[in-house]
Scaffold this active site. Structure first.
Site, PDB file in Angstrom:
ATOM      1  N   CYS A 334      46.753  -8.121  75.582  1.00 56.04           N
ATOM      2  CA  CYS A 334      45.701  -8.665  76.345  1.00 56.04           C
ATOM      3  C   CYS A 334      45.002  -9.937  75.815  1.00 56.04           C
ATOM      4  CB  CYS A 334      44.505  -7.549  76.159  1.00 56.04           C
ATOM      5  SG  CYS A 334      43.114  -8.111  76.943  1.00 56.04           S
ATOM      6  N   GLY A 369      44.489  -1.069  71.621  1.00 57.45           N
ATOM      7  CA  GLY A 369      44.388  -1.477  70.058  1.00 57.45           C
ATOM      8  C   GLY A 369      44.872  -0.522  69.384  1.00 57.45           C
ATOM      9  N   GLY A 416      51.566  -6.832  79.837  1.00 60.24           N
ATOM     10  CA  GLY A 416      50.213  -6.677  80.292  1.00 60.24           C
ATOM     11  C   GLY A 416      50.033  -6.645  81.699  1.00 60.24           C
ATOM     12  N   ARG A 436      43.115  -4.718  89.573  1.00 64.89           N
ATOM     13  CA  ARG A 436      42.337  -4.353  88.360  1.00 64.89           C
ATOM     14  C   ARG A 436      41.743  -5.648  87.793  1.00 64.89           C
ATOM     15  NH1 ARG A 436      43.419  -3.791  82.586  1.00 64.89           N
ATOM     16  NH2 ARG A 436      43.019  -1.689  82.279  1.00 64.89           N
ATOM     17  N   GLU A 507      45.274  -5.189  50.386  1.00 64.35           N
ATOM     18  CA  GLU A 507      45.614  -4.058  49.162  1.00 64.35           C
ATOM     19  C   GLU A 507      46.068  -2.549  49.619  1.00 64.35           C
ATOM     20  OE1 GLU A 507      42.666  -2.752  45.643  1.00 64.35           O
ATOM     21  OE2 GLU A 507      42.045  -1.721  47.533  1.00 64.35           O
TER      22      GLU A 507
HETATM   23  P1  IMP Z   1      47.852  -1.543  73.740  1.00 69.58           P
HETATM   24  O1  IMP Z   1      48.038   0.132  73.578  1.00 69.58           O
HETATM   25  O2  IMP Z   1      47.069  -1.980  72.661  1.00 69.58           O
HETATM   26  O3  IMP Z   1      49.033  -1.980  74.171  1.00 69.58           O
HETATM   27  O4  IMP Z   1      46.881  -1.576  74.874  1.00 69.58           O
HETATM   28  C1  IMP Z   1      47.010  -1.069  76.142  1.00 69.58           C
HETATM   29  C2  IMP Z   1      46.044  -1.181  77.093  1.00 69.58           C
HETATM   30  O5  IMP Z   1      45.831  -2.525  77.392  1.00 69.58           O
HETATM   31  C3  IMP Z   1      45.943  -0.699  78.454  1.00 69.58           C
HETATM   32  O6  IMP Z   1      45.820   0.719  78.646  1.00 69.58           O
HETATM   33  C4  IMP Z   1      44.918  -1.484  79.377  1.00 69.58           C
HETATM   34  O7  IMP Z   1      43.641  -0.922  79.327  1.00 69.58           O
HETATM   35  C5  IMP Z   1      44.970  -2.862  78.747  1.00 69.58           C
HETATM   36  N1  IMP Z   1      45.645  -3.841  79.374  1.00 69.58           N
HETATM   37  C6  IMP Z   1      46.990  -3.573  80.049  1.00 69.58           C
HETATM   38  N2  IMP Z   1      47.335  -4.792  80.740  1.00 69.58           N
HETATM   39  C7  IMP Z   1      46.391  -5.769  80.272  1.00 69.58           C
HETATM   40  C8  IMP Z   1      46.295  -7.145  80.377  1.00 69.58           C
HETATM   41  O8  IMP Z   1      47.176  -7.520  81.131  1.00 69.58           O
HETATM   42  N3  IMP Z   1      45.208  -7.661  80.011  1.00 69.58           N
HETATM   43  C9  IMP Z   1      44.190  -6.959  79.232  1.00 69.58           C
HETATM   44  N4  IMP Z   1      44.304  -5.677  79.015  1.00 69.58           N
HETATM   45  C10 IMP Z   1      45.525  -4.918  79.540  1.00 69.58           C
END
Ligand code: IMP
Length: 522
Positions: A334, A369, A416, A436, A507
Site C-alpha cells: 500500500c 500489516g 495491491g 474501491r 535486540e
Molecule cells: P497486507 O496483509 O499487509 O498485505 O495488506 C492487505 C490489505 O491491504 C488488504 O486487505 C487491503 O485492505 C489493503 N490493500 C489492498 N490493496 C491495496 C492497495 O493497492 N493500496 C492500499 N491498500 C491495499
C-alpha cells in the site's frame, strides 16, 4: 542476610505502587509521539499453567458468525479465489472472494465454495459417449489421468452411462472406436448424500479407483477418487453453516449501483457474508449500501469498512454493519499514506476503533500489516476479533496465478488492488478495484498500491495450522486460555504492555550472526 523472605516473594508485590509494564490504555495514552504500529510494543509474559493445545482461538467475525480461528484472507485478486476460500474455511477461518472480475465469475466462485465437500470432486472432468479412444489417450497425455465418467451429454448433471479407465483402452488398437463401445457399463455408484467414510468403504470393497455419485434419476453429481481419499485430511475446525453444513463463504463488493446486481447473484449462489470493499468506508455510498443490504437481505452478514477512527466507525455501526474492517495505509503493498496523506498507524487504529465498536457488540477485523504471528496476537490484544491477511498468505499454492522463477527463487505475483495493474484490469470489468478508491470515472489513475512478487510459501494447509499453533503458544505465553480471556484481561489491566525502542527492536530480532536460515515451520 536479606530482610526479605523468599518464601513470600509474591506477597511483596502488593507493596509496589504500580504493576510492572503498562495497561493497554496507558500504552495508547502515552504514545503521544504518534500512532503505534505492531512493532512499537510488546506484551509482557504471564503465568503458564495449561498446555498450549488447550488454548481456544475461537473468534467472532460478525455479530452472528463465529469462527474456530480468527483468520481471514483478503479480497485481493492475487489472494482469494475459490481455492483459497475453500481451504481457509476448511482450516477454521474464512476467505473473502475478490470482485475484480465479472459478477458471474464471482458468483461461480461462491458456488464452488458452497458446493465443496471434503473428498468429493464436484466438478469432475466428464466425457460423452461420442468421444473416441484417441480423445481419451490425448486427455491422458494432457491431464495426467485416464479415468472419466461418461454421461449422455458429456457434462456433470447428465445421466451416467459408463466410466472409462486406462484398463478399458489398454489393448484397443483402433483409436477411432467410440468410448461407448469400450467403456465399463457395469457400474458401482453411490447415492448423493453418502458420507465420505461410507464412500471410502465402498471404494475399498469394490476395488475400484473412482466412485461416481448419482442422484435419484441416475444423473452424475460428483465423484470420489481413491487417490484423493488417500491424500484427504480431516478438518475438525472447518467453518460451516449450521443448517446446510456447507463451508462458509465471504465475498467483497463495491459501493456503486451495479454492485447491487452483483450482490443478488452472490446471494443466489449462497453467500454468507459480504464485505463492502472501500479504502475509506465513511462515504454516503457505503452508508446507503449497508442500509439497502440490511433491508433487502436481512440474514446476510455485512462487514463494512475500511475505517481507522471511531467517528468513521460510529457511522457504519449506526447504518447497520455487523462487523468492521480496520486499516488504511498499513497494507504491505500500500502507498495510500504516502500519496493521500490519509491513514493511521495500524496499532492505534485498531485500538481506537475496537474500543468503541466492541461496546456495541460489533466485532472488528484488523486488516493490513500482519507480517507474522506476533502481529496477529498484538492486533487481537488491542481489541480486534479477527485479522485479515493479504501478503502473509500471498505466494501460497491456493492463491490465484502461476509460479515463476526469478533470481533462482520460485515466486508468485502479489499486487495491491489500487495498483495500476489491478485498476487497469478492472476497467474492462467496470467495477471493483477502481471503485474501491472512488476512481471509476478518472481519466488519470492515481495508484494507491504497488505490484510485486512474493516467495513460494507452499500450501496453506501447512501454513494456516502453523499460524493456529503459533497463536495458541503466544496466548499461552501471555497466560490466557482464550481470545475472550485475552480481551477480558487486557481490559482489566492484567495483561501488560511495553514500548519497544528502536534498539529493543534490533535486540528482539536475530542479531550478531554471520548468516542464518529462517525456517518458520517444519
Ligand atoms: P497486507 O496483509 O499487509 O498485505 O495488506 C492487505 C490489505 O491491504 C488488504 O486487505 C487491503 O485492505 C489493503 N490493500 C489492498 N490493496 C491495496 C492497495 O493497492 N493500496 C492500499 N491498500 C491495499
Amino acid at each position: 542476610m536479606s530482610q526479605f523472605d523468599c518464601a513470600k516473594a509474591t506477597s511483596y508485590l502488593k507493596d509496589y505502587p504500580k504493576k510492572d509494564g503498562l495497561s493497554v490504555q496507558q500504552l495508547i495514552d502515552s504514545s503521544n509521539f504518534g500512532g503505534l504500529t505492531y512493532n512499537d510494543f510488546l506484551i509482557l509474559p504471564g503465568l503458564i499453567n495449561f498446555p498450549a493445545s488447550q488454548v481456544s482461538i475461537e473468534a467472532k467475525l460478525t455479530k452472528k458468525i463465529t469462527l474456530k480461528a480468527p483468520f481471514v484472507s483478503s479480497p485481493m485478486d492475487t489472494v482469494t479465489e475459490s481455492e483459497m476460500a475453500i481451504h481457509m474455511a476448511l482450516l477454521g477461518g474464512i476467505g473473502i472472494l475478490h470482485h475484480n472480475c465479472t459478477p458471474e465469475e464471482q458468483a461461480e466462485m461462491v458456488k464452488k465454495v458452497k458446493k465443496y465437500e471434503n473428498g468429493f470432486i464436484n466438478d469432475p472432468i466428464v466425457i460423452g459417449p461420442d468421444f473416441t479412444v484417441a480423445d481419451v489417450r490425448k486427455m491422458k497425455k494432457d491431464l495426467g489421468f485416464s479415468s472419466y465418467p461418461v454421461t449422455v451429454d458429456g457434462k456433470v448433471g447428465g445421466k451416467l452411462v459408463g466410466i472409462i479407465t486406462s484398463r478399458d483402452i489398454q489393448f484397443i488398437d483402433d483409436d477411432s472406436l467410440k468410448v461407448e463401445t469400450v467403456m465399463t457399463k457395469d457400474l458401482i455408484t453411490a447415492k448423493k448424500g453418502i458420507s465420505l467414510s461410507e464412500g471410502n468403504e465402498l471404494l475399498r470393497s469394490s476395488k475400484k479407483g473412482k466412485l461416481p455419485i448419482v442422484d435419484d434419476n441416475g444423473n452424475l453429481v460428483s465423484l470420489i477418487s481413491l487417490t484423493d481419499l488417500l491424500k484427504n485430511q480431516e478438518y475438525p475446525n472447518a467453518s460451516k453453516s449450521f443448517d446446510s453444513k456447507q463451508l462458509l463463504c465471504g465475498a467483497a463488493i463495491g459501493t456503486i449501483d451495479s454492485d447491487r446486481v452483483r450482490l443478488e447473484k452472490l446471494v443466489d449462489a449462497g453467500l454468507d457474508v459480504v464485505v463492502i470493499d472501500s479504502s475509506n468506508g465513511s462515504s454516503v455510498f457505503q452508508l446507503d449500501m449497508i442500509k439497502w443490504i440490511k433491508s433487502t437481505y436481512p440474514h446476510l452478514q455485512v462487514i463494512a469498512g475500511n475505517v481507522v477512527t471511531r467517528e468513521q466507525a460510529a457511522l457504519l455501526i449506526e447504518a447497520g454493519a455487523d462487523g468492521l474492517r480496520i486499516g488504511m495505509g498499513s497494507g504491505s503493498i500500500c502507498i495510500t499514506q504516502e500519496v493521500m496523506a490519509c491513514g493511521r498507524p495500524q496499532g492505534t487504529a485498531v485500538y481506537n476503533v475496537t474500543e468503541f465498536a466492541n461496546k456495541f457488540g460489533v466485532p472488528c477485523m484488523a486488516d493490513g500489516g500482519i507480517g507474522n504471528i506476533g502481529h496477529i496476537t498484538k492486533a487481537l490484544a488491542l481489541g480486534a476479533s479477527t485479522v485479515m491477511m493479504g501478503g502473509l498468505l500471498a505466494g501460497t499454492s491456493e492463491t490465484p496465478g502461476d509460479y515463476f522463477y526469478r533470481d533462482g527463487k520460485r515466486l508468485k505475483v502479489y499486487r495491491g488492488m489500487g495498483s495500476i495493474d489491478a485498476m487497469q484490469q478492472t476497467a474492462t470489468n467496470a467495477n471493483a478495484s477502481t471503485s474501491r478508491y472512488f476512481s471509476e470515472s478518472d481519466k488519470v489513475l492515481v495508484a494507491q498500491g504497488v505490484s510485486g512478487s512474493v516467495v513460494d510459501k507452499g500450501s496453506i494447509t501447512k501454513f494456516v495450522p502453523y499460524l493456529y499453533n503459533g497463536l495458541q503458544h503466544s496466548l499461552q505465553d501471555i497466560g490466557v486460555k482464550s481470545l475472550d480471556e485475552l480481551r477480558k484481561n487486557t481490559d482489566n489491566g492484567d495483561v501488560r504492555f511495553e514500548f519497544r525502542t528502536a534498539s529493543a527492536q534490533l535486540e528482539g530480532g536475530v542479531h550478531g550472526l554471520h548468516s542464518y536460515e529462517k525456517r518458520l515451520h517444519n
